[in-house]
Design a protein around this motif. Structure first.
Motif, PDB file in Angstrom:
ATOM      1  N   GLU A  30      33.911 -21.990 -51.488  1.00 62.39           N
ATOM      2  CA  GLU A  30      34.318 -22.880 -52.572  1.00 62.39           C
ATOM      3  C   GLU A  30      34.009 -22.216 -53.916  1.00 62.39           C
ATOM      4  OE1 GLU A  30      35.531 -26.373 -54.592  1.00 62.39           O
ATOM      5  OE2 GLU A  30      35.950 -25.607 -52.575  1.00 62.39           O
ATOM      6  N   ASP A 450      45.868 -21.800 -60.963  1.00 55.54           N
ATOM      7  CA  ASP A 450      45.803 -22.870 -59.973  1.00 55.54           C
ATOM      8  C   ASP A 450      44.620 -22.582 -59.055  1.00 55.54           C
ATOM      9  OD1 ASP A 450      46.583 -25.076 -58.338  1.00 55.54           O
ATOM     10  OD2 ASP A 450      47.442 -23.617 -56.937  1.00 55.54           O
ATOM     11  N   LYS A 451      43.639 -23.447 -59.123  1.00 59.61           N
ATOM     12  CA  LYS A 451      42.425 -23.198 -58.349  1.00 59.61           C
ATOM     13  C   LYS A 451      42.720 -23.143 -56.851  1.00 59.61           C
ATOM     14  CE  LYS A 451      37.780 -24.844 -57.478  1.00 59.61           C
ATOM     15  NZ  LYS A 451      36.703 -25.777 -57.796  1.00 59.61           N
ATOM     16  N   ALA A 452      43.613 -24.039 -56.402  1.00 57.84           N
ATOM     17  CA  ALA A 452      43.900 -24.107 -54.964  1.00 57.84           C
ATOM     18  C   ALA A 452      44.549 -22.820 -54.450  1.00 57.84           C
ATOM     19  CB  ALA A 452      44.793 -25.305 -54.675  1.00 57.84           C
ATOM     20  N   SER A 453      45.161 -22.056 -55.342  1.00 56.89           N
ATOM     21  CA  SER A 453      45.794 -20.800 -54.926  1.00 56.89           C
ATOM     22  C   SER A 453      44.856 -19.611 -55.071  1.00 56.89           C
ATOM     23  CB  SER A 453      47.038 -20.530 -55.781  1.00 56.89           C
ATOM     24  OG  SER A 453      47.904 -21.625 -55.744  1.00 56.89           O
ATOM     25  N   THR A 454      43.635 -19.882 -55.451  1.00 53.45           N
ATOM     26  CA  THR A 454      42.690 -18.804 -55.711  1.00 53.45           C
ATOM     27  C   THR A 454      41.765 -18.621 -54.511  1.00 53.45           C
ATOM     28  OG1 THR A 454      42.745 -19.396 -58.040  1.00 53.45           O
ATOM     29  CG2 THR A 454      40.924 -17.989 -57.327  1.00 53.45           C
ATOM     30  N   LYS A 611      51.502 -19.180 -58.725  1.00 51.42           N
ATOM     31  CA  LYS A 611      50.581 -19.609 -57.658  1.00 51.42           C
ATOM     32  C   LYS A 611      50.580 -18.560 -56.557  1.00 51.42           C
ATOM     33  CE  LYS A 611      50.812 -24.585 -58.232  1.00 51.42           C
ATOM     34  NZ  LYS A 611      51.269 -25.862 -57.685  1.00 51.42           N
ATOM     35  N   HIS A 615      47.503 -16.138 -55.363  1.00 45.96           N
ATOM     36  CA  HIS A 615      47.035 -16.144 -53.978  1.00 45.96           C
ATOM     37  C   HIS A 615      47.023 -14.725 -53.412  1.00 45.96           C
ATOM     38  CE1 HIS A 615      46.884 -16.987 -49.636  1.00 45.96           C
ATOM     39  NE2 HIS A 615      46.076 -17.957 -50.045  1.00 45.96           N
TER      40      HIS A 615
END
Ligand code: GLA
Length: 690
Positions: A30, A450-454, A611, A615
Motif C-alpha cells: 500500500e 492515479d494512485k490505483a494505477s501506481t 493510467k 501502471h
C-alpha cells in the motif's frame, strides 16, 4: 558481509520455499498518501485572451533616458519604429499590480556557469533563468499554471496565431511581423528555418534542452511559406500536443544572421565543435529576442544584462517592456541563492533544495524579512535512473555493458528499488511534512496521476537480497561485494550526480549507503553541472540520480521525454552506435502509450492512457523514484506584478512563470542597484554597454 548473510537467512525463513519464488504480488504494498501540505497561495485562473493580445497602439513610450541619450542623438530609431507592426500587449487586467514604472534591477544568484551564448548549438548559459530570459520561443507555457484547466493551451509568443488544415495534418503559424533582434536585425522565418534545418535536424548539433526532430513527431516537416508564415506537416491528425514542444526549451530560434556564418554548412573552415563554441561567455551583446541582453561578464563573479531596446512587448499604455532596466546573475552556488534571497542581498530564488527549508522558513517568517516566501505543490522529484541501452550508447566497457544488461532486468530493478528506504531518504534532507515517498512515474500532484494505477514496491531488504541471489549475483570471493554471475568481478556500479546541488549528492550518497548492505558497491561519479550534463547526454553513465523534468508534473510539457519515442528523446535510453533503440517489450508499450497520448486531444482518452502509462512504468520500475517535495518561490518584497500562486516549477521554471518583463518596482521602493545606468547594449561582439 555479515548483514547480508543475516538478511538472507531472514528471507529464507520468511518465504520458507525456493529463493526464486518471489512473485510481484508479494513485493507490492500500500502506497502511503503524501503528508498533507497545502500550497500557500492559489492562482487566479484566467483565459489566454485575458493575458495578452497583439495590436497596434496609438502611441508608445520608453524610459526618458533612452529617448534623450539615444533617439534624440540619432543613434537609435524612435521607439515606434523599433516595435513590430502589432506588438504583443499585456493586458492590465491580468497584471496583479497594474501598469508599472521603469527602473531598478533584479539580482539573481545562480550556481551554474555559462559555457557560452550558442543555446541552439548546445551551450549552457548557466541556468537560473538566464537562457529562459534570453530565449523567446514560438509559444510560451510557463504562465499556464494560471490558465483555466478546460482552456489549457500554450500562449502565442513569436508565433502570434496559428490554424490547422481541414484534415488536421498541417499547422500554419503566423510569426510576429516586424519584430527585431536586440541589434536591430529583422526576426523572420530565416531564423526559424536555420534553427530547424541546421540545428534540430543536423545530427551533429545537440541544441540545449535536447530538441530533436522526434520532439515534434516522427516524420514531421517544417517549411517557410513567406518571411512571416511557416507551415508544419505532421503524420498525426491535429497533434496540438506539439504546441508545447514549440515553447521553451525546444523551439527558441537563435539569431541566424550571427550564428549561420559560424555553422560548418555555411563556413567550411569551421568544425561543429568550433560552431558550438563560437560565442564564449566573453562575447558581449549577443543578439536576443528576450528582454535583456548580456553586456558584462566576469568569470565566477557576475553576468550583467541591460534592457533590449528592440523588445517587442508593451503594456496597454504603450510602454515598451521590460520595466526593469537591468538583470544581475551573480555566479555563486545554488544554496547561496536561497541564503541571499532570504537575507535581501539577492532578489529571487526557487527554494528547491529541501536542506534549506527550515532555515529559510525561519528567516522569512520575521516581520522585517525582506522577501516573501511561498510554498507551492510537490513539483520537485528525484529518481535513480538506469542506463537502458545495451547496444552501445556511450560506448561502455565490458563492466559497463554487464551493468546495462542488469539494468534491463526487472528483478534487478525491483531489488534495487525495494532496498531503498524512501522515507529515510526524504527525512535525511528535511524533517516535517515536506517530502513524500515517490514510487516513480507521474507525480502525485499532477492531474494525470492515479494512485490505483501506481504499483508500489515498499522497502524490503530481505526480498531484495533474495532477488539478487536468484540472479546469480552472489559474493563468490567473500569480500562483502556480490559478484557478477558466472565468476564475474565485483558488482560495482557508478552513480552520476551533480555537485552543483547539495540535494543531488545527498540523495546519491543515501543511495550508495543504503545499497551497501545489499552487497552492491555503488561508486560516486560526482561532477559539476556542465560536466554532468555532458556525460548524461553522451550516455556515459551506469546510473544517475537527478531531479526530473516537467514531463513528470505537467505531462503535456516535454511529453516525448516520457518514453524513447525517438532515438534521442529519453534521458536514459537512447539509440546505440548503429542508430537503433533496443527497446524492451514494456518500453515499446510505454512508447505506444505516449504516442497515442500525443495523437489524441480527447481528455478522457488521455486520462486513460496516462493510467496505463503509470501502471506500466511503476510495475516495471522504469526508474527508481526516490522522493518528491514542494518548492517555495522567494521574491524580494519590493517587486510588483508577481502573479499569485506561481509555482517554482510546473510547465517551466518560475523565471518564466512570473513573466519577468512585466515585473516592476514601484518608484518609492526602487533600489540603487544598476551597475550600468542609462546604457544600452552595444554592438554584437563589442566591448559591452554603450
Ligand atoms: C536551475 C535551477 C532552477 C531554475 C532553473 C532555470 O535548474 O536549479 O531553480 O532556476 O535553473 O533554468
Amino acid at each position: 558481509m555479515k548483514r547480508h548473510t543475516i538478511a538472507l537467512g531472514g528471507a529464507g525463513l520468511m518465504l520458507g520455499v525456493s529463493l526464486l519464488a518471489i512473485h510481484a504480488q508479494e513485493l507490492t504494498g500500500e502506497l502511503p498518501d503524501p503528508p498533507a501540505f497545502a500550497a500557500q497561495s492559489e492562482p487566479n485562473f484566467v483565459s489566454v485572451t485575458d493575458i495578452l493580445e497583439y495590436k497596434a497602439l496609438p502611441e508608445y513610450h520608453e524610459p526618458d533616458w533612452v529617448t534623450k541619450k539615444y533617439v534624440d542623438a540619432g543613434t537609435l530609431p524612435p521607439v515606434k519604429d523599433r516595435l513590430p507592426k502589432e506588438p504583443m500587449v499585456y493586458k492590465t487586467g491580468d497584471m496583479p499590480d497594474g501598469i508599472g514604472v521603469y527602473g531598478d534591477t533584479m539580482r539573481h544568484v545562480i550556481g551554474g556557469r555559462p559555457e557560452g551564448w550558442n543555446y541552439i548549438g548546445g551551450q549552457s548559459q548557466g541556468w537560473g533563468g538566464i537562457d529562459i530570459g534570453l530565449s523567446e520561443c514560438l509559444t510560451r507555457t510557463g504562465p499556464l499554471f494560471e490558465i483555466k484547466a478546460d482552456e489549457l493551451e500554450p500562449l502565442p509568443n513569436l508565433a502570434k496565431s496559428w490554424e490547422w488544415s481541414e484534415d488536421g495534418h498541417e499547422l500554419t503559424m503566423h510569426l510576429i511581423e516586424g519584430a527585431k533582434w536586440s541589434d536591430g536585425d529583422a526576426f523572420d522565418a530565416d531564423d526559424v528555418m536555420f534553427y530547424w534545418n541546421d540545428n534540430v535536424n543536423d545530427t551533429n548539433v545537440s541544441p540545449l534542452n535536447g530538441a530533436t526532430p522526434e520532439t515534434f513527431g516522427v516524420g514531421t516537416t517544417l517549411e517557410a511559406l513567406d518571411p512571416y508564415t511557416i507551415k508544419w506537416t505532421f503524420k498525426e491528425v491535429r497533434p496540438t500536443q506539439y504546441l508545447y514542444a514549440m515553447a521553451y526549451g525546444t523551439f527558441c530560434p537563435g539569431p541566424s544572421h550571427i550564428l549561420k556564418p559560424e555553422h560548418p554548412k555555411y563556413n567550411t573552415a569551421n568544425t561543429y565543435e568550433q560552431y558550438k563554441n563560437a560565442f564564449p561567455p566573453e562575447y558581449m551583446n549577443i543578439p536576443v529576442m528576450g528582454a535583456w541582453v548580456p553586456v558584462e561578464y566576469r568569470a565566477d563573479d557576475i553576468i550583467v544584462m541591460r534592457r533590449n531596446p528592440y523588445y517587442w512587448k508593451v503594456d496597454e499604455a504603450g510602454n515598451q517592456l521590460p520595466y526593469l532596466n537591468e538583470m544581475h546573475y551573480r555566479l555563486s552556488t545554488w544554496a547561496d541563492r536561497d541564503v541571499q534571497a532570504v537575507a535581501g542581498s539577492g532578489d529571487f530564488s526557487n527554494l528547491e533544495q529541501a536542506e534549506s527549508f527550515v532555515e529559510s522558513l525561519k528567516r522569512s517568517a520575521e516581520d522585517s524579512a525582506p522577501a516573501r516566501l511561498q510554498f507551492g505543490a510537490r513539483t520537485i522529484g528525484y529518481a535513480l535512473r538506469m542506463n537502458f541501452s545495451a547496444n552501445g550508447w556511450g560506448e561502455p566497457d565490458a563492466r559497463g555493458q554487464a551493468i546495462r544488461e542488469l539494468n534491463r532486468n526487472l528483478d534487478f530493478r525491483k531489488a534495487v528499488s525495494i532496498a531503498l528506504d524512501r522515507q529515510r531518504l526524504g527525512d535525511s534532507l528535511v524533517r516535517g511534512p515536506f517530502t513524500a515517498i515517490y514510487p516513480g512515474g507521474l507525480y502525485a500532484g499532477t492531474a494525470f496521476y492515479d494512485k490505483a494505477s501506481t504499483v508500489y514496491y515498499p522497502y524490503n531488504i530481505e526480498a531484495a537480497n533474495t532477488l539478487l541471489d536468484g540472479l546469480g549475483l552472489t559474493d563468490t570471493d567473500g569480500n562483502g561485494i556480490r559478484n557478477l554471475a558466472n565468476g564475474g568481478g565485483d558488482l560495482e556500479i557508478t552513480l552520476l550526480a551533480n555537485t552543483d546541488y547539495g540535494t543531488d549528492t545527498n540523495l546519491a550518497e543515501g543511495v550508495i549507503a543504503q545499497l551497501e548492505p545489499l552487497g552492491i558497491r555503488v561508486i560516486a561519479n560526482f561532477q559539476t553541472g556542465t560536466a554532468r550534463d555532458d556525460m548524461a547526454q553522451a550516455g556515459q553513465f551506469d546510473w544517475s540520480v537527478e531531479r526530473q523534468g516537467s514531463e513528470m508534473v505537467s505531462v503535456v510539457q516535454g511529453t516525448t521525454a516520457l518514453a524513447p519515442t525517438g532515438p534521442r528523446t529519453s534521458y536514459f535510453h537512447r539509440a546505440g552506435t548503429d542508430g537503433t533503440l533496443d527497446l524492451l517489450p514494456f518500453e515499446q508499450e510505454l512508447v505506444d502509450t505516449v504516442n497515442a497520448f500525443v495523437a489524441t486531444s480527447d481528455n478522457a482518452e488521455r486520462v486513460a492512457l496516462m493510467k496505463k502509462y503509470q501502471h506500466t512504468y511503476t510495475e516495471n520500475v522504469y526508474s527508481v523514484g526516490l522522493t518528491q517535495y514542494p518548492g517555495a518561490l522567494i521574491v524580494n518584497k519590493r517587486f510588483a506584478n508577481i502573479p499569485a500562486g506561481a509555482p517554482i516549477f510546473m510547465f517551466n521554471w518560475a523565471e518564466d512563470n512570473i513573466i519577468r518583463e512585466r515585473v516592476f518596482v514601484p518608484a518609492d521602493k526602487q533600489g540603487d542597484y544598476e551597475l550600468h545606468p542609462e546604457t544600452l547594449p552595444g554592438k554584437p561582439g563589442g566591448a559591452g554597454p554603450v
